[in-house]
Scaffold this motif. Structure first.
Motif, PDB file in Angstrom:
ATOM      1  N   LEU A 173     -44.018  11.578  -6.115  1.00  0.00           N
ATOM      2  CA  LEU A 173     -42.604  11.977  -5.872  1.00  0.00           C
ATOM      3  C   LEU A 173     -43.025  13.492  -5.580  1.00  0.00           C
ATOM      4  N   ALA A 174     -43.728  14.494  -6.466  1.00  0.00           N
ATOM      5  CA  ALA A 174     -43.909  15.679  -6.034  1.00  0.00           C
ATOM      6  C   ALA A 174     -44.741  15.955  -4.884  1.00  0.00           C
ATOM      7  N   THR A 175     -45.693  15.046  -4.666  1.00  0.00           N
ATOM      8  CA  THR A 175     -46.466  15.349  -3.676  1.00  0.00           C
ATOM      9  C   THR A 175     -45.736  15.061  -2.399  1.00  0.00           C
ATOM     10  N   GLU A 176     -44.818  13.877  -2.098  1.00  0.00           N
ATOM     11  CA  GLU A 176     -44.157  13.712  -1.131  1.00  0.00           C
ATOM     12  C   GLU A 176     -43.303  14.743  -0.749  1.00  0.00           C
ATOM     13  N   GLU A 177     -42.530  15.518  -1.859  1.00  0.00           N
ATOM     14  CA  GLU A 177     -41.609  16.578  -1.561  1.00  0.00           C
ATOM     15  C   GLU A 177     -42.297  18.029  -1.154  1.00  0.00           C
ATOM     16  N   SER A 178     -43.588  17.958  -1.648  1.00  0.00           N
ATOM     17  CA  SER A 178     -44.487  19.253  -1.221  1.00  0.00           C
ATOM     18  C   SER A 178     -44.852  19.121   0.297  1.00  0.00           C
ATOM     19  N   GLY A 179     -44.981  18.288   0.843  1.00  0.00           N
ATOM     20  CA  GLY A 179     -45.566  18.210   2.336  1.00  0.00           C
ATOM     21  C   GLY A 179     -46.903  17.630   2.545  1.00  0.00           C
ATOM     22  N   LEU A 180     -47.710  17.716   1.268  1.00  0.00           N
ATOM     23  CA  LEU A 180     -48.843  16.972   1.247  1.00  0.00           C
ATOM     24  C   LEU A 180     -48.745  15.568   1.676  1.00  0.00           C
ATOM     25  N   HIS A 181     -49.568  14.809   2.269  1.00  0.00           N
ATOM     26  CA  HIS A 181     -49.622  13.407   2.334  1.00  0.00           C
ATOM     27  C   HIS A 181     -50.042  12.785   1.211  1.00  0.00           C
ATOM     28  N   ALA A 182     -49.310  11.647   0.957  1.00  0.00           N
ATOM     29  CA  ALA A 182     -49.365  10.896  -0.439  1.00  0.00           C
ATOM     30  C   ALA A 182     -50.828  10.498  -0.734  1.00  0.00           C
ATOM     31  N   SER A 183     -51.680  10.145   0.515  1.00  0.00           N
ATOM     32  CA  SER A 183     -52.869   9.691   0.065  1.00  0.00           C
ATOM     33  C   SER A 183     -53.842  10.618  -0.849  1.00  0.00           C
ATOM     34  N   ILE A 184     -53.678  11.917  -0.589  1.00  0.00           N
ATOM     35  CA  ILE A 184     -54.434  12.665  -1.615  1.00  0.00           C
ATOM     36  C   ILE A 184     -54.062  12.759  -2.768  1.00  0.00           C
ATOM     37  N   ALA A 185     -52.728  12.597  -3.264  1.00  0.00           N
ATOM     38  CA  ALA A 185     -52.390  12.267  -4.421  1.00  0.00           C
ATOM     39  C   ALA A 185     -52.836  11.207  -5.047  1.00  0.00           C
ATOM     40  N   GLY A 186     -52.850  10.190  -4.489  1.00  0.00           N
ATOM     41  CA  GLY A 186     -53.301   8.790  -5.160  1.00  0.00           C
ATOM     42  C   GLY A 186     -54.826   8.892  -5.210  1.00  0.00           C
ATOM     43  N   MET A 187     -55.628   9.284  -4.306  1.00  0.00           N
ATOM     44  CA  MET A 187     -56.905   9.533  -4.472  1.00  0.00           C
ATOM     45  C   MET A 187     -57.243  10.418  -5.981  1.00  0.00           C
ATOM     46  N   ALA A 188     -56.718  11.596  -5.892  1.00  0.00           N
ATOM     47  CA  ALA A 188     -56.746  12.608  -6.901  1.00  0.00           C
ATOM     48  C   ALA A 188     -56.396  11.935  -8.157  1.00  0.00           C
ATOM     49  N   ALA A 189     -55.231  11.297  -8.294  1.00  0.00           N
ATOM     50  CA  ALA A 189     -55.022  10.651  -9.565  1.00  0.00           C
ATOM     51  C   ALA A 189     -56.038   9.459 -10.006  1.00  0.00           C
ATOM     52  N   GLY A 190     -56.333   8.678  -9.006  1.00  0.00           N
ATOM     53  CA  GLY A 190     -57.369   7.836  -9.434  1.00  0.00           C
ATOM     54  C   GLY A 190     -58.748   8.357 -10.061  1.00  0.00           C
ATOM     55  N   LEU A 191     -58.938   9.640  -9.521  1.00  0.00           N
ATOM     56  CA  LEU A 191     -60.295  10.178  -9.729  1.00  0.00           C
ATOM     57  C   LEU A 191     -60.329  10.604 -11.344  1.00  0.00           C
ATOM     58  N   LEU A 192     -58.964  10.937 -11.708  1.00  0.00           N
ATOM     59  CA  LEU A 192     -58.709  11.646 -12.987  1.00  0.00           C
ATOM     60  C   LEU A 192     -58.785  10.390 -14.099  1.00  0.00           C
ATOM     61  N   VAL A 193     -58.768   9.275 -13.976  1.00  0.00           N
ATOM     62  CA  VAL A 193     -58.428   8.115 -14.756  1.00  0.00           C
ATOM     63  C   VAL A 193     -59.823   7.537 -15.169  1.00  0.00           C
ATOM     64  N   ALA A 194     -60.242   8.234 -16.367  1.00  0.00           N
ATOM     65  CA  ALA A 194     -61.823   7.810 -16.691  1.00  0.00           C
ATOM     66  C   ALA A 194     -62.142   6.332 -16.902  1.00  0.00           C
ATOM     67  N   ALA A 195     -63.190   6.048 -16.665  1.00  0.00           N
ATOM     68  CA  ALA A 195     -63.617   4.633 -17.056  1.00  0.00           C
ATOM     69  C   ALA A 195     -64.841   4.645 -18.085  1.00  0.00           C
ATOM     70  N   ARG A 196     -64.890   3.600 -18.898  1.00  0.00           N
ATOM     71  CA  ARG A 196     -65.961   3.768 -19.941  1.00  0.00           C
ATOM     72  C   ARG A 196     -66.365   2.366 -20.256  1.00  0.00           C
ATOM     73  N   ALA A 197     -67.541   2.156 -20.736  1.00  0.00           N
ATOM     74  CA  ALA A 197     -67.964   0.762 -21.239  1.00  0.00           C
ATOM     75  C   ALA A 197     -67.049   0.551 -22.529  1.00  0.00           C
ATOM     76  N   PRO A 198     -66.942  -0.901 -22.643  1.00  0.00           N
ATOM     77  CA  PRO A 198     -66.204  -1.233 -23.954  1.00  0.00           C
ATOM     78  C   PRO A 198     -67.162  -1.047 -25.309  1.00  0.00           C
ATOM     79  N   ARG A 199     -66.584  -0.502 -26.294  1.00  0.00           N
ATOM     80  CA  ARG A 199     -67.036   0.090 -27.466  1.00  0.00           C
ATOM     81  C   ARG A 199     -67.314  -1.314 -28.302  1.00  0.00           C
ATOM     82  N   ARG A 200     -68.329  -1.318 -28.823  1.00  0.00           N
ATOM     83  CA  ARG A 200     -68.466  -2.677 -29.879  1.00  0.00           C
ATOM     84  C   ARG A 200     -67.435  -2.672 -30.922  1.00  0.00           C
ATOM     85  N   GLN A 201     -66.920  -1.735 -31.654  1.00  0.00           N
ATOM     86  CA  GLN A 201     -66.170  -1.654 -32.721  1.00  0.00           C
ATOM     87  C   GLN A 201     -64.742  -2.207 -32.155  1.00  0.00           C
ATOM     88  N   GLU A 202     -64.336  -1.811 -31.089  1.00  0.00           N
ATOM     89  CA  GLU A 202     -63.119  -2.056 -30.385  1.00  0.00           C
ATOM     90  C   GLU A 202     -62.954  -3.797 -30.013  1.00  0.00           C
TER      91      GLU A 202
END
Length: 599
Positions: A212-241
């Motif tokens: 919503l903020a990106t849409e209102e700012s004038g930036l295209h939403a694609s850059i918001a989607g890509m940036a958000a995805g890049l910030l969500v970390a991936a990790r291998a499953p931990r044995r104890q979990e």
């Protein structure tokens, strides 16, 4: 139906069908209804705040933001766990990707050097990842895992640059307050990811606020989607979990109550990274809903009234066709093959030069990204139609060129697969390999393992359960594949096992090391030798002996030649097992081997 929807070929087929429907609809007697549908406005209102867009913009700005969010998740996973974890492997795809963007842009601008048409150079820089991989499944080699990974790594770079171009070059005038709000949302995502927040719903709420903020700012939403995805970390499953989730499910089996079930579900979710859970949940929606809807909304060009004739004589159309179907393959092939020749990197194992040319040709399918940039780059309807015709023509030409390239590579160069080896490189030798079970057992299970890997067979009990099930019909073989980049003490542990083997106590040390995976320092290894009653002085000499290291290197070389890249990797008989490596899956594979042998 489930099998169909899980395949990339199925996703590409739906995208193609949606495009055909859009073209047929736009050129039918009901063409007015096509435009009327996508110009229909839909609004979301909360008090005085209102967001009002026509349906085409809801698809292009809203749903495509989701599409690029999933791409961002994939990119982050590749950097965290996939091909891009080893930066050396990324050099060649990066060089190829940059060539595959620069050459098409130059060719397009050579035909359209000035005026409004020149602004469409961004149309030819992107590759449609979904369509590329789907088409590869249809026209590429039967086994193309390695080529697919190479092309996926290449399109990761391609997507990052293409989305950056959309965000910087093709966005509207920017408004500062919403832009600051979007920055705050990105900061919140980074903090959540760094702190290990595991509830996906929290991320979803923040990403929606970011959109919503990106849409209102004038930036295209694609850059918001890509940036958000890049910030969500991936990790291998931990044995104890993983073990915690297993205990919670055992509790639910014993006491199937709603509260216990909810705890078990939460435990399972906690064991898998938010990145991978979101990918699993969103992939089917983006592949089978979002992208086909986008094609339906944007591929419908009314070609009547001389539009097709004008397009076929337009430098915009041919600039797009030339850039995508000639410039893309030329730039990627020059970057990949030239970079390999210059020693910048190596082509993936199992991938030949002819297959690189075939994959480079398929990269000319710009489709989704290109059509999105068409909508942003041209205000003039005629130029937009001409560029869209170019994108569609380039997709057809690139597919045909790729098909021809793969067939020629198979016939002329013998490049019929683009996959890692699937056959055990070195046969099992009783005097050399470490074998549990009768030497002449009819069934053989070979594991390449790492003593610090939490999911190798001994840690999960798979090997033990299989030996109990098959008895003397099974011999189990353990070979070393230490992964020092992720398990720093694994090589020392492998040396300890071989030093114990010199005193005929390999399996005792093997079991002890797996029981103490978190305690593999030098002093620990010496303590284990004493615990097993070994000659400790001899054990420590053997630990540092070059012959011990050479024995482990031989196993690692055999793993490389056999296509084993991670641990655990299993071979059932002499064939690499490519499915899940739980007890039931491996038992089924061994059962099939026994049936084949007896038949």
């Amino acid at each position: 139906m489930r099998a169909f929807t899980r395949t990339e070929a199925g996703s590409a087929g739906m995208l193609l069908a949606a495009s055909a429907v859009a073209l047929a609809w736009a050129n039918s007697p009901w063409s007015a209804s096509y435009e009327a549908l996508w110009e229909t406005h839909a609004s979301v209102r909360a008090g005085a705040a209102e967001l009002d867009l026509d349906l085409r913009h809801w698809v292009n700005d809203g749903l495509m933001g989701l599409f690029f969010f999933v791409i961002g998740l994939e990119v982050r996973r590749e950097f965290s766990l996939g091909e891009l974890t080893d930066r050396r492997r990324a050099v060649l795809p990066v060089v190829a990707a940059l060539g595959g963007m620069a050459v098409p842009a130059v060719l397009y601008l050579a035909l359209n050097p000035s005026g409004a048409a020149a602004g469409g150079w961004g149309v030819v820089i992107g590759t449609d990842t979904a369509f590329l991989l789907g088409t590869l499944a249809l026209v590429g080699p039967e086994f193309s895992t390695q080529l697919r990974l190479f092309l996926l790594t290449l399109t990761v770079i391609d997507d990052i640059v293409a989305v950056s171009v959309i965000g910087v070059v093709y966005s509207d005038s920017l408004r500062v307050p919403p832009l600051l709000a979007a920055g705050c949302c990105l900061l919140v995502l980074a903090v959540l990811s760094r702190r290990g927040a595991w509830r996906a719903s929290v991320y979803v709420v923040v990403v929606c606020a970011l959109w919503l903020a990106t849409e209102e700012s004038g930036l295209h939403a694609s850059i918001a989607g890509m940036a958000a995805g890049l910030l969500v970390a991936a990790r291998a499953p931990r044995r104890q979990e993983v073990e915690g989730a297993a205990s919670l499910f055992r509790a639910f089996r014993q006491s199937p109550m709603p509260g216990v079930g909810a705890s078990a579900k939460a435990g399972l979710a906690r064991a898998i990274s938010v990145n991978e859970r979101l990918q699993t949940a969103l992939h089917p929606w983006t592949g089978f809903v979002v992208v086909p809807l986008f094609a339906l909304a944007n591929a419908g060009i009314d070609l009547r009234g001389g539009v097709l004739t004008d397009a076929l004589t337009s430098p915009v159309t041919w600039g797009v066709v030339l850039g995508l179907s000639a410039g893309k393959p030329a730039g990627i092939a020059a970057g990949a093959l030239g970079g390999a020749r210059l020693g910048l990197g190596r082509l993936p194992q199992g991938v030949g030069p002819g297959q690189v040319l075939g994959g480079a040709a398929l990269s000319g399918i710009g489709f989704t990204v290109s059509l999105l940039i068409v909508q942003l780059a041209f205000e003039d309807r005629a130029l937009r139609d001409e560029a869209t015709v170019g994108v569609l023509l380039a997709a057809v030409v690139s597919t045909l060129t790729g098909w021809v390239a793969f067939r020629l590579a198979a016939v002329l160069r013998g490049e019929r697969t683009a996959d890692l080896p699937r056959v055990l490189d070195r046969p099992v030798r009783t005097g050399t390999d470490h074998v549990r079970g009768p030497a002449d057992a009819p069934l053989t299970l070979v594991e390449y393992g790492d003593f610090e890997c939490p999911f190798c067979a001994k840690a999960t009990g798979v090997a033990r359960e299989l030996r109990e099930r098959f008895g003397d019909d099974l011999r189990y073989v353990f070979r070393h594949l230490p992964l020092p980049d992720v398990h720093p003490r694994a090589e020392a542990a492998a040396r300890a096992a071989e030093s114990a083997a010199a005193q005929d106590r390999f399996w005792e040390m093997h079991d002890l090391l797996f029981r103490h995976q978190d305690e593999l320092e030098y002093e620990d290894l010496a303590g284990y030798a004493a615990e097993l009653g070994l000659d400790v002085e001899r054990f420590l000499r053997d630990l540092d002996d070059e012959r011990t290291a050479a024995r482990i290197r031989a196993d690692v070389a055999g793993a490389e030649a056999s296509g084993a890249r991670g641990t655990p990797t299993f071979f059932v008989g002499d064939r690499r097992h490519t499915g899940p490596h739980d007890t039931e899956s491996l038992a089924a594979a061994l059962g099939s081997l026994r049936t084949t042998a007896s038949g």
